[in-house]
Write a protein that holds these residues in place. Sequence first.
Motif, PDB file in Angstrom:
ATOM      1  N   LYS A 150      -6.618   3.192  10.210  1.00  0.00           N
ATOM      2  CA  LYS A 150      -6.411   3.554   8.808  1.00  0.00           C
ATOM      3  C   LYS A 150      -5.482   2.534   8.162  1.00  0.00           C
ATOM      4  O   LYS A 150      -4.542   2.048   8.791  1.00  0.00           O
ATOM      5  CB  LYS A 150      -5.796   4.958   8.709  1.00  0.00           C
ATOM      6  CG  LYS A 150      -5.490   5.424   7.294  1.00  0.00           C
ATOM      7  CD  LYS A 150      -4.817   6.792   7.313  1.00  0.00           C
ATOM      8  CE  LYS A 150      -4.391   7.232   5.920  1.00  0.00           C
ATOM      9  NZ  LYS A 150      -3.664   8.528   5.946  1.00  0.00           N
ATOM     10  N   ILE A 151      -5.757   2.219   6.898  1.00  0.00           N
ATOM     11  CA  ILE A 151      -4.905   1.305   6.132  1.00  0.00           C
ATOM     12  C   ILE A 151      -4.489   2.004   4.846  1.00  0.00           C
ATOM     13  O   ILE A 151      -5.331   2.485   4.082  1.00  0.00           O
ATOM     14  CB  ILE A 151      -5.634  -0.010   5.805  1.00  0.00           C
ATOM     15  CG1 ILE A 151      -5.972  -0.759   7.101  1.00  0.00           C
ATOM     16  CG2 ILE A 151      -4.775  -0.887   4.894  1.00  0.00           C
ATOM     17  CD1 ILE A 151      -6.838  -1.983   6.895  1.00  0.00           C
ATOM     18  N   GLU A 152      -3.190   2.075   4.618  1.00  0.00           N
ATOM     19  CA  GLU A 152      -2.643   2.711   3.420  1.00  0.00           C
ATOM     20  C   GLU A 152      -1.942   1.640   2.576  1.00  0.00           C
ATOM     21  O   GLU A 152      -0.894   1.127   2.962  1.00  0.00           O
ATOM     22  CB  GLU A 152      -1.651   3.801   3.817  1.00  0.00           C
ATOM     23  CG  GLU A 152      -0.991   4.501   2.643  1.00  0.00           C
ATOM     24  CD  GLU A 152       0.104   5.455   3.082  1.00  0.00           C
ATOM     25  OE1 GLU A 152       0.471   6.334   2.277  1.00  0.00           O
ATOM     26  OE2 GLU A 152       0.608   5.315   4.224  1.00  0.00           O
ATOM     27  N   VAL A 153      -2.543   1.297   1.444  1.00  0.00           N
ATOM     28  CA  VAL A 153      -1.941   0.323   0.535  1.00  0.00           C
ATOM     29  C   VAL A 153      -1.066   1.086  -0.456  1.00  0.00           C
ATOM     30  O   VAL A 153      -1.563   1.747  -1.362  1.00  0.00           O
ATOM     31  CB  VAL A 153      -3.008  -0.505  -0.202  1.00  0.00           C
ATOM     32  CG1 VAL A 153      -2.341  -1.477  -1.174  1.00  0.00           C
ATOM     33  CG2 VAL A 153      -3.866  -1.273   0.796  1.00  0.00           C
ATOM     34  N   ILE A 154       0.228   1.015  -0.249  1.00  0.00           N
ATOM     35  CA  ILE A 154       1.172   1.717  -1.118  1.00  0.00           C
ATOM     36  C   ILE A 154       1.364   0.944  -2.414  1.00  0.00           C
ATOM     37  O   ILE A 154       1.387   1.517  -3.503  1.00  0.00           O
ATOM     38  CB  ILE A 154       2.522   1.900  -0.397  1.00  0.00           C
ATOM     39  CG1 ILE A 154       2.311   2.722   0.881  1.00  0.00           C
ATOM     40  CG2 ILE A 154       3.546   2.569  -1.319  1.00  0.00           C
ATOM     41  CD1 ILE A 154       3.517   2.747   1.788  1.00  0.00           C
ATOM     42  N   ARG A 155       1.495  -0.381  -2.290  1.00  0.00           N
ATOM     43  CA  ARG A 155       1.613  -1.229  -3.480  1.00  0.00           C
ATOM     44  C   ARG A 155       0.705  -2.441  -3.303  1.00  0.00           C
ATOM     45  O   ARG A 155       0.855  -3.208  -2.367  1.00  0.00           O
ATOM     46  CB  ARG A 155       3.067  -1.662  -3.707  1.00  0.00           C
ATOM     47  CG  ARG A 155       3.246  -2.482  -4.979  1.00  0.00           C
ATOM     48  CD  ARG A 155       4.691  -2.494  -5.455  1.00  0.00           C
ATOM     49  NE  ARG A 155       5.586  -3.143  -4.523  1.00  0.00           N
ATOM     50  CZ  ARG A 155       6.922  -3.019  -4.565  1.00  0.00           C
ATOM     51  NH1 ARG A 155       7.495  -2.253  -5.479  1.00  0.00           N
ATOM     52  NH2 ARG A 155       7.676  -3.643  -3.693  1.00  0.00           N
TER      53      ARG A 155
END
Length: 222
Positions: A150-155
């Motif tokens: 999983k990849i979570e792009v916060i900014r």
Amino acid sequence: MSVAIVSDGKYGHRAYEVIKKKFPCEYIILKYRGNFDDIEIEEEILKKLKDYHILITYLRDPDLTYTLLEEISNQKLDKNPFIIVGIWEGEGFKRQVEKFKNVVCPDLLCNLDEDYLQDKLEEYPQLREFLRYFGKPKVNIYLSNNIIEKIEVIRDSPCGGVSKTLKEFLGERMDENTLKRIGLRVQHFCNTGRFRLFSEKECKKVKVGQILLEGINVKKEE
């Protein structure tokens, strides 16, 4: 909070497509007449721009950029919009336009964060809202058996290059070579080498890769 991408028509389309997913955003082609010291920007456009909280300019003519900043600064407003200059030429020009307190000329838009803008945040709180989603990348990568699950792009970067790059690596094994490839791949989605108008000691695209890698936080399964 609203954003306007102000362009001469050549650049800024990708930033518009990305930013409008989070904020009301408009792509505005700046209409003007004249050149050098005799540039006149259409009054209707100037009136329209004052209603936005943040302007991001992609204007290749430095005289046009300076005229726009000066015109907005001279408007009698309770609070001028904050302006991020996306295309600029030379350190002298940067020093000149940053004398306007509502202007910043970052070396890269994906290098903007709370530290870079620390002396602007109190007077222009809309920048905090912008930095929640765009600027210097913040990313969580979650691993399962050392595979990117999983990849979570916060900014994200304002151009969306970070998200576009990382989605290609879902399902891959995480190691030093993978990180190196991520740093190289993001350069493919970066426009900065196309619209930087001056020679620099450090390749901007290489720096983009370094900035992304610095913003990645790898979380392994427990």
